[in-house]
Design a protein around this motif. Structure first.
Motif, PDB file in Angstrom:
ATOM      1  N   THR A  45       3.430  -2.047  -0.342  1.00 14.69           N
ATOM      2  CA  THR A  45       2.667  -3.260  -0.043  1.00 14.69           C
ATOM      3  C   THR A  45       3.593  -4.462  -0.061  1.00 14.69           C
ATOM      4  OG1 THR A  45       0.709  -2.276  -1.080  1.00 14.69           O
ATOM      5  CG2 THR A  45       0.672  -4.652  -0.710  1.00 14.69           C
ATOM      6  N   PHE A  46       3.390  -5.400   0.859  1.00 13.86           N
ATOM      7  CA  PHE A  46       4.264  -6.573   0.962  1.00 13.86           C
ATOM      8  C   PHE A  46       3.457  -7.799   1.359  1.00 13.86           C
ATOM      9  CE2 PHE A  46       4.325  -3.946   4.784  1.00 13.86           C
ATOM     10  CZ  PHE A  46       3.877  -4.839   5.761  1.00 13.86           C
ATOM     11  N   MET A  47       4.053  -8.977   1.230  1.00 17.95           N
ATOM     12  CA  MET A  47       3.405 -10.221   1.642  1.00 17.95           C
ATOM     13  C   MET A  47       3.394 -10.296   3.162  1.00 17.95           C
ATOM     14  SD  MET A  47       5.042 -12.965  -1.026  1.00 17.95           S
ATOM     15  CE  MET A  47       5.040 -12.669  -2.785  1.00 17.95           C
ATOM     16  N   SER A  48       2.222 -10.514   3.749  1.00 18.25           N
ATOM     17  CA  SER A  48       2.119 -10.545   5.209  1.00 18.25           C
ATOM     18  C   SER A  48       2.828 -11.752   5.809  1.00 18.25           C
ATOM     19  CB  SER A  48       0.654 -10.551   5.626  1.00 18.25           C
ATOM     20  OG  SER A  48      -0.044 -11.651   5.048  1.00 18.25           O
ATOM     21  N   ALA A  49       3.023 -12.803   5.003  1.00 18.41           N
ATOM     22  CA  ALA A  49       3.742 -13.984   5.498  1.00 18.41           C
ATOM     23  C   ALA A  49       5.242 -13.753   5.543  1.00 18.41           C
ATOM     24  CB  ALA A  49       3.425 -15.194   4.619  1.00 18.41           C
ATOM     25  N   THR A  50       5.701 -12.696   4.883  1.00 19.42           N
ATOM     26  CA  THR A  50       7.135 -12.409   4.795  1.00 19.42           C
ATOM     27  C   THR A  50       7.569 -11.312   5.766  1.00 19.42           C
ATOM     28  OG1 THR A  50       7.107 -13.031   2.459  1.00 19.42           O
ATOM     29  CG2 THR A  50       8.996 -11.749   3.217  1.00 19.42           C
ATOM     30  N   LEU A  51       6.740 -10.272   5.886  1.00 13.00           N
ATOM     31  CA  LEU A  51       7.087  -9.120   6.710  1.00 13.00           C
ATOM     32  C   LEU A  51       5.927  -8.711   7.613  1.00 13.00           C
ATOM     33  CD1 LEU A  51       8.798  -6.780   4.058  1.00 13.00           C
ATOM     34  CD2 LEU A  51       9.963  -8.105   5.826  1.00 13.00           C
ATOM     35  N   THR A  52       6.260  -8.074   8.703  1.00 12.39           N
ATOM     36  CA  THR A  52       5.298  -7.343   9.517  1.00 12.39           C
ATOM     37  C   THR A  52       5.527  -5.862   9.247  1.00 12.39           C
ATOM     38  OG1 THR A  52       6.819  -7.148  11.389  1.00 12.39           O
ATOM     39  CG2 THR A  52       5.402  -9.118  11.304  1.00 12.39           C
ATOM     40  N   PRO A  53       4.615  -4.995   9.635  1.00 16.11           N
ATOM     41  CA  PRO A  53       4.859  -3.560   9.453  1.00 16.11           C
ATOM     42  C   PRO A  53       6.148  -3.099  10.125  1.00 16.11           C
ATOM     43  CG  PRO A  53       2.538  -3.933   9.890  1.00 16.11           C
ATOM     44  CD  PRO A  53       3.221  -5.256  10.079  1.00 16.11           C
ATOM     45  N   GLU A  54       6.441  -3.637  11.312  1.00 12.54           N
ATOM     46  CA  GLU A  54       7.652  -3.241  12.027  1.00 12.54           C
ATOM     47  C   GLU A  54       8.910  -3.628  11.254  1.00 12.54           C
ATOM     48  OE1 GLU A  54       4.231  -3.237  14.544  1.00 12.54           O
ATOM     49  OE2 GLU A  54       5.091  -4.868  13.359  1.00 12.54           O
ATOM     50  N   LYS A  55       8.922  -4.848  10.726  1.00 11.55           N
ATOM     51  CA  LYS A  55      10.082  -5.299   9.964  1.00 11.55           C
ATOM     52  C   LYS A  55      10.201  -4.513   8.656  1.00 11.55           C
ATOM     53  CE  LYS A  55      10.300 -10.056  11.728  1.00 11.55           C
ATOM     54  NZ  LYS A  55      10.174 -11.494  11.370  1.00 11.55           N
ATOM     55  N   ALA A  56       9.060  -4.261   8.024  1.00 13.39           N
ATOM     56  CA  ALA A  56       9.077  -3.491   6.777  1.00 13.39           C
ATOM     57  C   ALA A  56       9.608  -2.083   7.026  1.00 13.39           C
ATOM     58  CB  ALA A  56       7.673  -3.427   6.184  1.00 13.39           C
ATOM     59  N   ALA A  57       9.194  -1.481   8.147  1.00 17.34           N
ATOM     60  CA  ALA A  57       9.667  -0.139   8.481  1.00 17.34           C
ATOM     61  C   ALA A  57      11.159  -0.139   8.785  1.00 17.34           C
ATOM     62  CB  ALA A  57       8.885   0.406   9.673  1.00 17.34           C
ATOM     63  N   LYS A  58      11.625  -1.146   9.486  1.00 15.67           N
ATOM     64  CA  LYS A  58      13.047  -1.229   9.808  1.00 15.67           C
ATOM     65  C   LYS A  58      13.891  -1.294   8.546  1.00 15.67           C
ATOM     66  CE  LYS A  58      16.351  -3.873  12.610  1.00 15.67           C
ATOM     67  NZ  LYS A  58      16.529  -5.038  13.526  1.00 15.67           N
ATOM     68  N   LEU A  59      13.381  -2.001   7.538  1.00 14.52           N
ATOM     69  CA  LEU A  59      14.135  -2.177   6.296  1.00 14.52           C
ATOM     70  C   LEU A  59      13.975  -1.000   5.331  1.00 14.52           C
ATOM     71  CD1 LEU A  59      13.313  -5.945   5.588  1.00 14.52           C
ATOM     72  CD2 LEU A  59      15.539  -5.017   6.269  1.00 14.52           C
ATOM     73  N   HIS A  60      12.777  -0.415   5.265  1.00 14.85           N
ATOM     74  CA  HIS A  60      12.481   0.484   4.148  1.00 14.85           C
ATOM     75  C   HIS A  60      11.898   1.844   4.525  1.00 14.85           C
ATOM     76  CE1 HIS A  60      13.341  -2.962   1.670  1.00 14.85           C
ATOM     77  NE2 HIS A  60      12.314  -3.641   2.143  1.00 14.85           N
ATOM     78  N   LEU A  61      11.676   2.117   5.813  1.00 18.00           N
ATOM     79  CA  LEU A  61      11.028   3.379   6.181  1.00 18.00           C
ATOM     80  C   LEU A  61      11.826   4.592   5.716  1.00 18.00           C
ATOM     81  CD1 LEU A  61       8.737   4.869   7.547  1.00 18.00           C
ATOM     82  CD2 LEU A  61       9.984   4.688   9.718  1.00 18.00           C
ATOM     83  N   GLN A  62      13.133   4.554   5.868  1.00 16.39           N
ATOM     84  CA  GLN A  62      13.954   5.698   5.461  1.00 16.39           C
ATOM     85  C   GLN A  62      13.838   5.975   3.967  1.00 16.39           C
ATOM     86  OE1 GLN A  62      17.988   5.149   6.791  1.00 16.39           O
ATOM     87  NE2 GLN A  62      17.528   5.743   8.906  1.00 16.39           N
ATOM     88  N   ASP A  63      13.803   4.912   3.149  1.00 11.36           N
ATOM     89  CA  ASP A  63      13.659   5.090   1.703  1.00 11.36           C
ATOM     90  C   ASP A  63      12.286   5.675   1.375  1.00 11.36           C
ATOM     91  OD1 ASP A  63      16.178   4.166   0.929  1.00 11.36           O
ATOM     92  OD2 ASP A  63      15.526   2.083   0.983  1.00 11.36           O
ATOM     93  N   LEU A  64      11.240   5.195   2.053  1.00  4.71           N
ATOM     94  CA  LEU A  64       9.902   5.728   1.815  1.00  4.71           C
ATOM     95  C   LEU A  64       9.825   7.201   2.192  1.00  4.71           C
ATOM     96  CD1 LEU A  64       7.725   2.767   3.170  1.00  4.71           C
ATOM     97  CD2 LEU A  64       7.884   3.510   0.789  1.00  4.71           C
ATOM     98  N   GLN A  65      10.392   7.549   3.327  1.00  2.00           N
ATOM     99  CA  GLN A  65      10.364   8.940   3.775  1.00  2.00           C
ATOM    100  C   GLN A  65      11.180   9.843   2.856  1.00  2.00           C
ATOM    101  OE1 GLN A  65      11.705   8.344   7.819  1.00  2.00           O
ATOM    102  NE2 GLN A  65       9.621   8.401   8.634  1.00  2.00           N
ATOM    103  N   ALA A  66      12.312   9.352   2.383  1.00  2.00           N
ATOM    104  CA  ALA A  66      13.127  10.144   1.455  1.00  2.00           C
ATOM    105  C   ALA A  66      12.370  10.386   0.154  1.00  2.00           C
ATOM    106  CB  ALA A  66      14.454   9.430   1.184  1.00  2.00           C
ATOM    107  N   THR A  67      11.634   9.379  -0.304  1.00  2.00           N
ATOM    108  CA  THR A  67      10.839   9.526  -1.523  1.00  2.00           C
ATOM    109  C   THR A  67       9.727  10.546  -1.315  1.00  2.00           C
ATOM    110  OG1 THR A  67      11.297   7.250  -2.197  1.00  2.00           O
ATOM    111  CG2 THR A  67       9.369   8.315  -3.179  1.00  2.00           C
TER     112      THR A  67
END
Length: 291
Positions: free
Chosen positions: A244-266
């Protein structure tokens, strides 16, 4: 006949093993009984606090801390990431029934989520499916400095308005998805309004599968957004890992670009660890039967 002084006789008698009369009642070890009482309490209320256990068992908090720490060191219980709730571990399965598959996932997910939180900083959850909704089983919200809501373990999310629900529906087996959607049609719940817009819903789930993650953004609660990945082993889905993130800071696309690999590895780590635990439990159960 050798004379024995009274003092020598007293010392000699003191060294003799004490004889317990057959009719004398044996007193059980209080510590052992208390330990069993605590295990029984956790079996009925897994995830209880020390205060809960003290109220249930009548055991003082200082004594409970000693018992719980002993059980933790032996591997029979664990402490959640907020270090307030105590949970049974897979080893209890060798003692009694009452330890569910979700508990195994939670046990593996707990350290995995803690490690993930140190990487992404944003709070993350383990969500599992039950009774036509997604439920938070573990969360790093108490540890994250970026937490903007206060969801706790036990919080319920609707299937169609949450990132975790959308991820689960997109990646679960087709027959399971069909049954869940059929069930949702008979439920009156504002968060599941998409059930009556099937074309839009199908397009969304197809997009989730294409992207590899579920998402929520620009929807209530609008101050936050979220992305969620499935915990998969073959066709089996254990649940989802959600950030979960602040919507004013990130969009889902930006969040995925930054953290999707870490989430998938977890998620992969949790799936692999859960499989290993299940194998270990089956072996332990088989060993018990043959011994």
């Amino acid at each position: 006949m050798m004379w024995v002084s009274p003092n020598d006789r007293t010392r000699r008698n003191a060294l003799k093993p004490a004889r317990v009369a057959a009719t004398q009642k044996w007193n059980p070890m209080r510590a052992a009984l208390r330990t069993l009482t605590v295990l029984r309490a956790l079996n009925l209320r897994n995830g209880a606090t020390v205060g809960d256990l003290s109220e249930i068992t009548g055991i003082s908090r200082p004594a409970l801390y000693r018992i719980l720490e002993t059980l933790r060191e032996e591997g029979y219980i664990s402490i959640d990431i907020a270090r307030k709730h105590y949970c049974l571990t897979m080893l209890v399965r060798t003692l009694a029934e009452g330890f569910s598959e979700e508990d195994w996932v939670t046990q593996v997910a707990r350290p995995a989520l803690a490690q993930l939180q140190r990487k992404v900083v944003w709070p993350s959850d383990l969500g599992t499916f039950s009774n036509n909704a997604m439920w938070i089983r573990e969360t790093t919200r108490p540890l994250s400095p970026l937490t903007i809501d206060r969801g706790v373990a036990g919080t319920r999310f609707s299937m169609l308005s949450s990132a975790t629900g959308r991820a689960y529906l997109a990646f679960c087996r087709a027959d399971e998805r069909k049954q869940i959607l059929k069930n949702l049609e008979s439920l009156v719940e504002s968060g599941n309004g998409l059930i009556w817009r099937r074309q839009l819903l199908d397009a969304m789930l197809a997009d989730v599968r294409k992207k590899g993650y579920g998402y929520r953004w620009g929807e209530p609660p609008t101050e936050s957004g979220a992305i969620s990945v499935p915990i998969l082993h073959g066709e089996r889905i254990y649940g989802c890992v959600t950030m979960t993130f602040m919507s004013a800071t990130l969009t889902p696309e930006k969040a995925a670009k930054l953290h999707l690999q870490d989430l998938q590895a977890t998620a992969q780590s949790i799936a692999r660890g859960t499989q290993e635990l299940e194998v270990a439990v089956r072996r332990a159960a088989k060993s018990q039967k043959t011994s």
